[in-house]
Scaffold this active site. Structure first.
Site, PDB file in Angstrom:
ATOM      1  N   HIS A   1      -7.864  -2.836  -0.440  1.00 50.81           N
ATOM      2  CA  HIS A   1      -7.760  -2.386  -1.831  1.00 50.81           C
ATOM      3  C   HIS A   1      -8.475  -3.351  -2.753  1.00 50.81           C
ATOM      4  CE1 HIS A   1      -4.228  -4.788  -0.782  1.00 50.81           C
ATOM      5  NE2 HIS A   1      -4.233  -5.252  -2.018  1.00 50.81           N
TER       6      HIS A   1
ATOM      7  N   HIS B   1      -8.551  -4.658  -6.610  1.00 46.73           N
ATOM      8  CA  HIS B   1      -7.823  -4.715  -7.874  1.00 46.73           C
ATOM      9  C   HIS B   1      -8.843  -4.672  -9.018  1.00 46.73           C
ATOM     10  CE1 HIS B   1      -3.902  -6.317  -6.205  1.00 46.73           C
ATOM     11  NE2 HIS B   1      -4.701  -6.718  -5.250  1.00 46.73           N
TER      12      HIS B   1
ATOM     13  N   ASN C   1      -8.017  -9.409  -2.287  1.00 51.06           N
ATOM     14  CA  ASN C   1      -7.307 -10.417  -1.509  1.00 51.06           C
ATOM     15  C   ASN C   1      -7.487 -10.080  -0.033  1.00 51.06           C
ATOM     16  OD1 ASN C   1      -6.310 -11.704  -3.846  1.00 51.06           O
ATOM     17  ND2 ASN C   1      -4.668 -10.204  -4.002  1.00 51.06           N
TER      18      ASN C   1
ATOM     19  N   ASP D   1      -1.475   0.089 -10.461  1.00 49.86           N
ATOM     20  CA  ASP D   1      -0.626  -0.842  -9.717  1.00 49.86           C
ATOM     21  C   ASP D   1       0.796  -0.766 -10.263  1.00 49.86           C
ATOM     22  OD1 ASP D   1      -1.295  -3.639  -7.908  1.00 49.86           O
ATOM     23  OD2 ASP D   1       0.641  -3.528  -8.939  1.00 49.86           O
ATOM     24  N   ILE D   2       1.765  -0.790  -9.358  1.00 47.72           N
ATOM     25  CA  ILE D   2       3.168  -0.643  -9.749  1.00 47.72           C
ATOM     26  C   ILE D   2       3.687  -1.874 -10.511  1.00 47.72           C
ATOM     27  CG2 ILE D   2       4.314  -1.646  -7.702  1.00 47.72           C
ATOM     28  CD1 ILE D   2       6.062   0.899  -7.606  1.00 47.72           C
TER      29      ILE D   2
ATOM     30  N   GLU E   1      -1.063  -8.701   0.604  1.00 46.04           N
ATOM     31  CA  GLU E   1       0.290  -8.283   0.983  1.00 46.04           C
ATOM     32  C   GLU E   1       0.337  -6.889   1.597  1.00 46.04           C
ATOM     33  OE1 GLU E   1       2.884  -8.932  -2.347  1.00 46.04           O
ATOM     34  OE2 GLU E   1       2.573 -11.104  -2.272  1.00 46.04           O
ATOM     35  N   VAL E   2      -0.562  -6.024   1.148  1.00 46.06           N
ATOM     36  CA  VAL E   2      -0.593  -4.659   1.696  1.00 46.06           C
ATOM     37  C   VAL E   2      -1.797  -4.546   2.635  1.00 46.06           C
ATOM     38  CG1 VAL E   2      -0.802  -2.209   1.160  1.00 46.06           C
ATOM     39  CG2 VAL E   2       0.548  -3.697  -0.346  1.00 46.06           C
TER      40      VAL E   2
END
Ligand code: 5GP
Ligand code: ZN
Length: 114
Positions: free
Chosen positions: A100, A102, A87, A30-31, A95-96
């Site tokens: 995905h 995490h 999420n 993750d960025i 948000e994306v």
């Protein structure tokens, strides 16, 4: 999906630090990490969210959890443990818009919501 940042990461159009890759699944750092180890594990198939899952995706989702466990082992946190968060949608804080998972680890992860 043309405007999806995670599809662009899959295609290599946006750089990422990959930690796992096979034909169906990608794992990358993750960025903006929320823990010492924060990996995003995604299907290469563009699935918007958990709510978009189809019956045919069931095997893929099972594989993702096996990959998460492998990454945890590779990162040396399998014994100490980790947390997996998905999420989902607006209230879930997604948000994306590409499904995905995490993988968070590397420290005690603090207060639990559930
Ligand atoms: P969400 O809030 O949708 O569950 O999580 C999206 C995650 O993607 C966030 O933790 C965010 O830091 C990460 N992220 C967003 N854009 C990028 C990017 O371009 N590269 C990487 N590696 N992570 C990203
Ligand atoms: Zn996508």
């Amino acid at each position: 999906m043309e405007d999806c940042i995670f599809c662009k990461i899959i295609k290599g159009e946006i750089p990422s630090t990959k930690v796992y890759e096979d034909e169906e699944i990608l794992g990358f750092k993750d960025i903006n990490p929320a823990a010492p180890i924060h990996i995003l594990v995604i299907p290469k198939k563009h699935i918007k969210s958990l709510v978009e899952l189809e019956k045919e995706d069931e095997i893929l989702i099972g594989k993702i959890y096996t990959v998460i466990n492998k990454i945890a082992k590779d990162q040396g946190v399998k014994e100490k443990g980790y947390r997996v968060i998905v999420n989902c949608g607006k209230d879930g804080g997604q948000e994306v818009g590409h499904l995905h998972f995490h993988l968070l680890a590397g420290k005690p992860l603090g207060e639990k919501i559930v």
